[in-house]
Structure formats: structure tokens, C-alpha cells
Design a protein around this motif. Structure first.
Motif, PDB file in Angstrom:
ATOM      1  N   ARG A 104       0.845  -1.198   0.000  1.00  0.00           N
ATOM      2  CA  ARG A 104       0.000   0.000   0.000  1.00  0.00           C
ATOM      3  C   ARG A 104       0.881   1.249   0.000  1.00  0.00           C
ATOM      4  NH1 ARG A 104      -4.006  -0.934   4.854  1.00  0.00           N
ATOM      5  NH2 ARG A 104      -2.087  -1.738   5.684  1.00  0.00           N
ATOM      6  N   TRP A 105       1.031   2.076  -1.051  1.00  0.00           N
ATOM      7  CA  TRP A 105       0.429   1.960  -2.348  1.00  0.00           C
ATOM      8  C   TRP A 105       1.515   2.210  -3.367  1.00  0.00           C
ATOM      9  CZ3 TRP A 105      -2.407   3.733   1.817  1.00  0.00           C
ATOM     10  CH2 TRP A 105      -3.632   3.065   2.062  1.00  0.00           C
ATOM     11  N   TRP A 106       2.384   1.207  -3.481  1.00  0.00           N
ATOM     12  CA  TRP A 106       3.499   1.325  -4.422  1.00  0.00           C
ATOM     13  C   TRP A 106       3.970  -0.080  -4.778  1.00  0.00           C
ATOM     14  CZ3 TRP A 106       8.442  -0.299  -2.711  1.00  0.00           C
ATOM     15  CH2 TRP A 106       8.539  -0.559  -1.345  1.00  0.00           C
ATOM     16  N   ILE A 143      -4.860  -7.439  -0.985  1.00  0.00           N
ATOM     17  CA  ILE A 143      -4.829  -7.906  -2.379  1.00  0.00           C
ATOM     18  C   ILE A 143      -4.678  -6.713  -3.323  1.00  0.00           C
ATOM     19  CG2 ILE A 143      -6.108  -9.134  -4.181  1.00  0.00           C
ATOM     20  CD1 ILE A 143      -7.521 -10.705  -2.025  1.00  0.00           C
ATOM     21  N   HIS A 144      -3.689  -6.804  -4.197  1.00  0.00           N
ATOM     22  CA  HIS A 144      -3.515  -5.842  -5.277  1.00  0.00           C
ATOM     23  C   HIS A 144      -3.627  -6.614  -6.590  1.00  0.00           C
ATOM     24  CE1 HIS A 144      -1.815  -2.866  -2.417  1.00  0.00           C
ATOM     25  NE2 HIS A 144      -1.233  -3.916  -1.857  1.00  0.00           N
ATOM     26  N   SER A 145      -3.624  -5.922  -7.700  1.00  0.00           N
ATOM     27  CA  SER A 145      -3.625  -6.612  -8.987  1.00  0.00           C
ATOM     28  C   SER A 145      -2.677  -5.897  -9.942  1.00  0.00           C
ATOM     29  CB  SER A 145      -5.045  -6.665  -9.552  1.00  0.00           C
ATOM     30  OG  SER A 145      -5.043  -7.434 -10.738  1.00  0.00           O
ATOM     31  N   ALA A 180      -5.100  -2.982 -10.304  1.00  0.00           N
ATOM     32  CA  ALA A 180      -6.432  -3.207 -10.864  1.00  0.00           C
ATOM     33  C   ALA A 180      -7.369  -3.863  -9.860  1.00  0.00           C
ATOM     34  CB  ALA A 180      -6.319  -4.063 -12.129  1.00  0.00           C
ATOM     35  N   GLU A 181      -7.036  -3.734  -8.577  1.00  0.00           N
ATOM     36  CA  GLU A 181      -7.906  -4.312  -7.545  1.00  0.00           C
ATOM     37  C   GLU A 181      -7.991  -3.277  -6.433  1.00  0.00           C
ATOM     38  OE1 GLU A 181      -9.112  -7.757  -7.365  1.00  0.00           O
ATOM     39  OE2 GLU A 181     -10.252  -6.952  -5.681  1.00  0.00           O
ATOM     40  N   TYR A 182      -9.195  -2.862  -6.071  1.00  0.00           N
ATOM     41  CA  TYR A 182      -9.310  -1.811  -5.058  1.00  0.00           C
ATOM     42  C   TYR A 182      -8.624  -2.253  -3.764  1.00  0.00           C
ATOM     43  CZ  TYR A 182     -10.930   1.705  -1.907  1.00  0.00           C
ATOM     44  OH  TYR A 182     -10.946   2.714  -0.982  1.00  0.00           O
ATOM     45  N   CYS A 183      -7.660  -1.447  -3.305  1.00  0.00           N
ATOM     46  CA  CYS A 183      -6.828  -1.877  -2.185  1.00  0.00           C
ATOM     47  C   CYS A 183      -6.761  -0.828  -1.100  1.00  0.00           C
ATOM     48  CB  CYS A 183      -5.428  -2.218  -2.695  1.00  0.00           C
ATOM     49  SG  CYS A 183      -4.684  -0.897  -3.654  1.00  0.00           S
TER      50      CYS A 183
HETATM   51 CU1  CUA Z   1      -3.144  -1.798  -4.982  1.00  0.00          CU
HETATM   52 CU2  CUA Z   1      -5.294  -1.247  -5.759  1.00  0.00          CU
END
Ligand code: CUA
Length: 309
Positions: A104-106, A143-145, A180-183
Motif C-alpha cells: 500500500r500503495w506502491w 490484495i492488489h492486482s 487493478a484491484e481496489y486496495c
Molecule cells: Cu493496490 Cu489497488
């Protein structure tokens, strides 16, 4: 965002993205056929005055309502399934392997199997053109994408497991990647740059990244070490070895600041340091507002960051 940056699934620069774009165009064609037939039948039904033969009615309903959609949708599904093996084919042994960690967020980016000393960078991925690349995708927190629309499909990054994605860039250029996944709060500001270059240019870049930061005592480095920056950030070759935030060893070689959201320019860096939260709401890095009262030290720090080529 400058116009020469590609962030589109339809401006393809990778084999996977090209297959996905073809699938999109075929689906668009299939959807168009169905739409045209449905509208034509509706207009016909509204405009037609005379009663139909029961046989004709049945044919129209069964043909247009069941047989045609079944043929079109089954063909599209068969076509969609047929390209999946290519999209999921693992990269050959010995391929360039890059581990990307969603944080979060890099993005933490580690070059692993590269026939030499591994190294770490952040928020910018360089790739050689016309070679398969194997990505190991992991996450530290949520979870990130991982998604580079111009190069291929997206892949989730899930805490506690490793996902693999093979990409095969086929055109040099600069591309934009996104989460591409709300994190969480800064999800939309979690971007990165992808630079695809000729193999020799890529090798030169790797050699540069492998080097440690230039040795030597500078006022700016002292500010970096004494102001708390080094608690989170590492600069290889100095006493700064913080493991929490992006590795800044070659900060000045990167195009952006703040995970793809600001062009890397001294004025932007100053804003980033003084007003971190305004630039990127939700960011974990605290703003160092006290530098506003220490302009000389701030200048030294920014000048020092500019030397980290
Ligand atoms: Cu990382 Cu959305």
C-alpha cells in the motif's frame, strides 16, 4: 499524463495484449451482429401488420431467440478458451525473472534471475523487447492486482501466495501499469512505468541499477540520514538501509515520484516531501513539513536526491 504514454488495452505492445485485443474485437463483432438482428426483428414485429403463419413465428422465435445466440456465444467461448493456453504458458527456463510486491500503495521491484547480482528498485520496470519475462507476484498487506494493459492480462497479488505471469513485450516504448484491484484509499494512485527497450539498452540500464550509490559524504546525504528518511528508505552504498519504503538508490534515474503519479522533477519532489498527504491522500509516508523552516537543508536534500542516477 504525457501523450506518448500507453495505458490502453487496444494499443498493444505485447503478445498477450494482442490476443486479448483480438478477442475483444471478435466479441464486439458478435455483439454487433446480435444487436442488429434483435433490432431488425423488433422493428419488423412492430411494423408488420399481417398475421404470420404459426410455422414462421416458431422459426423466428427458435432461430433468433435460441439457435443464433447459441451459435454466436458458443463460438466466442470456444475462441476465448482457445487463447488461454498461450496466455498462461510459463516462460521458458532461464527467462528474466522479476518479483513485484504490491505494497500500500506502491510497487517493490526485484530483479532476480538475471545472470548476476540481484537488485531492487521501485515503481518502474525496465524490460528488453522480444523476450519473455516471468513475473513473480506477491503482496505484503492486502490484495492488489498487477496490470500493464498494453502488454497483457492482469494478475492478482495475494498475501501469502505467489502468482506467476508471463509477458512478452514486442514493441519498445513507455507504458503505464496500474493496480487493478481496489486496495484502499490510494488505490487509484498506485501506478508504475514500464520501459521496454532494445536488449543492449536494457543491459546498460541493469548495469547502472546494480551499482551502489556514489560514495562520499555530502550535506544532502547527512540531511537524509538525520531527518528520518533512512528509517524507511534504503540507498545502497550508504548507511540508509530502511526496508519499509521504496529503495531510492537510483531515484534520479526514475521517471516518476509517488508510484507513477508525479513526473520526477525537483519542484515535485519538494512538494512531495512537504505535502505528501495532499499529493497522495492515504499515503503511508508522513509529510516532512518542518523542512519548510529549513529551506537550506531541504535544498541540500533535493540536490542530493538528484545525484542518485
Ligand atoms: Cu493496490 Cu489497488
Amino acid at each position: 499524463m504525457p501523450a506518448d504514454l500507453n495505458h490502453s488495452t487496444l494499443t498493444t505492445a505485447g503478445d498477450g495484449a494482442a490476443r486479448i485485443a483480438e478477442l475483444f474485437y471478435w466479441m464486439l463483432a458478435g455483439a454487433t451482429i446480435i444487436l442488429v438482428v434483435v433490432i431488425a426483428l423488433s422493428v419488423y414485429a412492430i411494423a408488420s401488420k399481417r398475421a404470420h403463419h404459426e410455422r414462421t413465428t416458431k422459426r423466428l422465435v427458435i432461430g433468433g431467440g435460441a439457435i443464433l445466440p447459441t451459435i454466436v456465444l458458443s463460438s466466442l467461448m470456444a475462441y476465448g478458451l482457445s487463447i488461454m493456453p498461450e496466455l498462461h504458458r510459463p516462460a521458458p527456463e532461464g527467462s528474466l525473472t522479476i518479483r513485484v510486491t504490491g505494497v500500500r500503495w506502491w510497487w517493490r521491484v526485484e530483479y532476480l534471475d538475471i545472470g548476476g547480482e540481484p537488485f531492487e528498485t521501485a515503481n518502474e520496470i525496465h524490460l528488453p523487447v522480444d523476450q519473455p519475462v516471468r513475473f513473480e507476484l506477491v503482496a505484503d498487506d492486502v490484495i492488489h492486482s498487477f496490470w500493464i494493459p498494453s502488454l497483457g492480462g492482469k494478475m492478482d497479488m495475494i498475501p501469502g501466495r505467489t502468482n506467476y505471469l508471463t509477458l512478452h513485450p514486442n514493441r519498445t516504448g513507455t507504458y503505464v501499469g496500474s493496480c487493478a484491484e481496489y486496495c484502499g484509499r490510494a488505490h487509484a494512485n498506485m501506478q508504475f512505468r514500464v520501459i521496454v527497450s532494445e536488449p543492449d539498452e536494457f543491459q546498460t540500464w541493469m548495469a547502472g541499477q546494480r551499482r551502489q550509490a556514489p560514495q562520499g559524504d555530502s550535506a544532502g546525504l547527512r540531511v537524509f540520514l538525520s531527518s528520518g528518511c533512512s528509517a524507511c528508505h534504503a540507498i545502497r552504498g550508504t548507511d540508509a538501509d530502511g526496508p519499509v519504503g521504496p529503495d531510492l538508490t537510483h531515484f534520479a534515474s526514475r521517471q516518476t515520484i509517488g508510484a507513477g503519479i508525479l513526473e520526477n522533477h525537483p519542484n515535485h519532489l519538494e512538494r512531495w516531501i512537504l505535502q505528501t498527504y495532499q499529493v497522495k491522500p492515504g499515503v503511508e509516508m508522513p509529510a516532512f513539513e518542518s523542512f519548510a523552516n529549513r529551506p537550506r537543508q531541504l535544498r541540500q536534500l533535493i540536490d542530493f536526491m538528484g545525484t542518485l542516477q
